[in-house]
Design an enzyme around this catalytic site. Structure first.
Site, PDB file in Angstrom:
ATOM      1  CB  ILE A  64      -4.085   4.997  18.977  1.00  0.00           C
ATOM      2  CG1 ILE A  64      -3.931   5.763  20.299  1.00  0.00           C
ATOM      3  CG2 ILE A  64      -4.026   3.510  19.256  1.00  0.00           C
ATOM      4  CD1 ILE A  64      -5.045   5.470  21.292  1.00  0.00           C
ATOM      5  CG  ASP A  65      -0.151   2.091  15.067  1.00  0.00           C
ATOM      6  OD1 ASP A  65       0.145   3.268  14.774  1.00  0.00           O
ATOM      7  OD2 ASP A  65       0.700   1.223  15.324  1.00  0.00           O
ATOM      8  NE  ARG A  66      -9.070   1.704   9.701  1.00  0.00           N
ATOM      9  CZ  ARG A  66      -9.618   2.111   8.563  1.00  0.00           C
ATOM     10  NH1 ARG A  66      -8.848   2.595   7.607  1.00  0.00           N
ATOM     11  NH2 ARG A  66     -10.915   2.042   8.377  1.00  0.00           N
ATOM     12  NE  ARG A 167       1.190  -2.911  14.991  1.00  0.00           N
ATOM     13  CZ  ARG A 167       0.587  -2.496  13.886  1.00  0.00           C
ATOM     14  NH1 ARG A 167       0.259  -1.219  13.739  1.00  0.00           N
ATOM     15  NH2 ARG A 167       0.311  -3.362  12.917  1.00  0.00           N
TER      16      ARG A 167
END
Length: 231
Positions: A64-66, A167
């Site tokens: 998962i993206d930061r 996103r």
């Protein structure tokens, strides 16, 4: 993150899997920043809880993206890691995300497709309307769950797994996620998070072969307070 703090984010645990509600801002795996990733915190948690001596195994079958929060599956055995990695690769895992945008999407619900091309030098993904510029075909479905003024809660189900897919695709239809300055939102949030949360995950347990589902509570951040009563 100490033992008690990590314990608060554990959603499910057995001999094969450890599922956590990842806080935004935390890495899944180590990178050039040198910051401690959640996988290392997980190893420390397992070692302390089970009084394990020596090296502890904890694999990461997906990321998962930061700046994103939510449901993250970690593997406690090499067998579970191998099987889970294959399930993610073969799209046998059902993932649901919640996102908050200021702009309302053009339709109440829709399926959208773009061709995503990643610029590795800038860690930025571009969404194109056709395959003429290259890129990977990327599809997601979305549904507007609730609209409160300039706060729109959108449920998203990615049908493909591309870097930054949700996103960049939401941004491409004019709905950048709140706080996501990388993809067009005008200002960051105070804590640097973006309003994207991996809400739930479903799959067949890699060892028990039983239906498996985990739902992670939304963050405590102010932007999410508008939707605390949404089930």
């Amino acid at each position: 993150m100490n033992y008690q703090e990590f314990l608060q984010i554990v959603m499910y645990e057995d001999n094969h899997l450890l599922v956590v509600n990842k806080p935004s801002g935390m890495l899944v795996q180590g990178d050039q920043t040198g910051d401690t990733p959640i996988s290392e915190h997980a190893k420390e948690y397992i070692a302390k809880k089970y009084d394990k001596q020596g090296k502890v195994f904890c694999g990461t079958p997906h990321r998962i993206d930061r700046p994103v929060s939510g449901t993250l599956v970690l593997a406690r055995t090499s067998k579970a890691l191998e099987r889970m990695s294959k399930m993610f690769q073969e799209r046998e895992v059902d993932k649901t995300y919640w996102a908050i945008t200021e702009k309302r999407p053009p339709k109440t619900e829709d399926t959208i497709t773009h061709w995503l091309k990643k610029d590795t030098t800038k860690n930025l993904t571009h969404a194109h309307m056709s395959d003429k510029k290259g890129g990977l075909k990327s599809t997601l479905t979305y549904r507007l769950v609730r609209a409160l003024g300039d706060r729109n809660l959108i449920e998203v189900k990615p049908l493909t797994g591309r870097p930054h897919q949700i996103r960049v695709q939401l941004a491409r239809i004019g709905c950048p996620i709140i706080g996501d300055v990388k993809y067009g939102f005008p200002k960051p949030t105070k804590d640097g998070s973006i309003a994207l949360h991996a809400r739930s995950i479903s799959f067949e347990h890699p060892v028990k072969k039983e239906p498996f589902n985990v739902v992670s509570p939304i963050p405590k951040a102010f932007v999410w307070s508008f939707f605390e009563d949404v089930v």
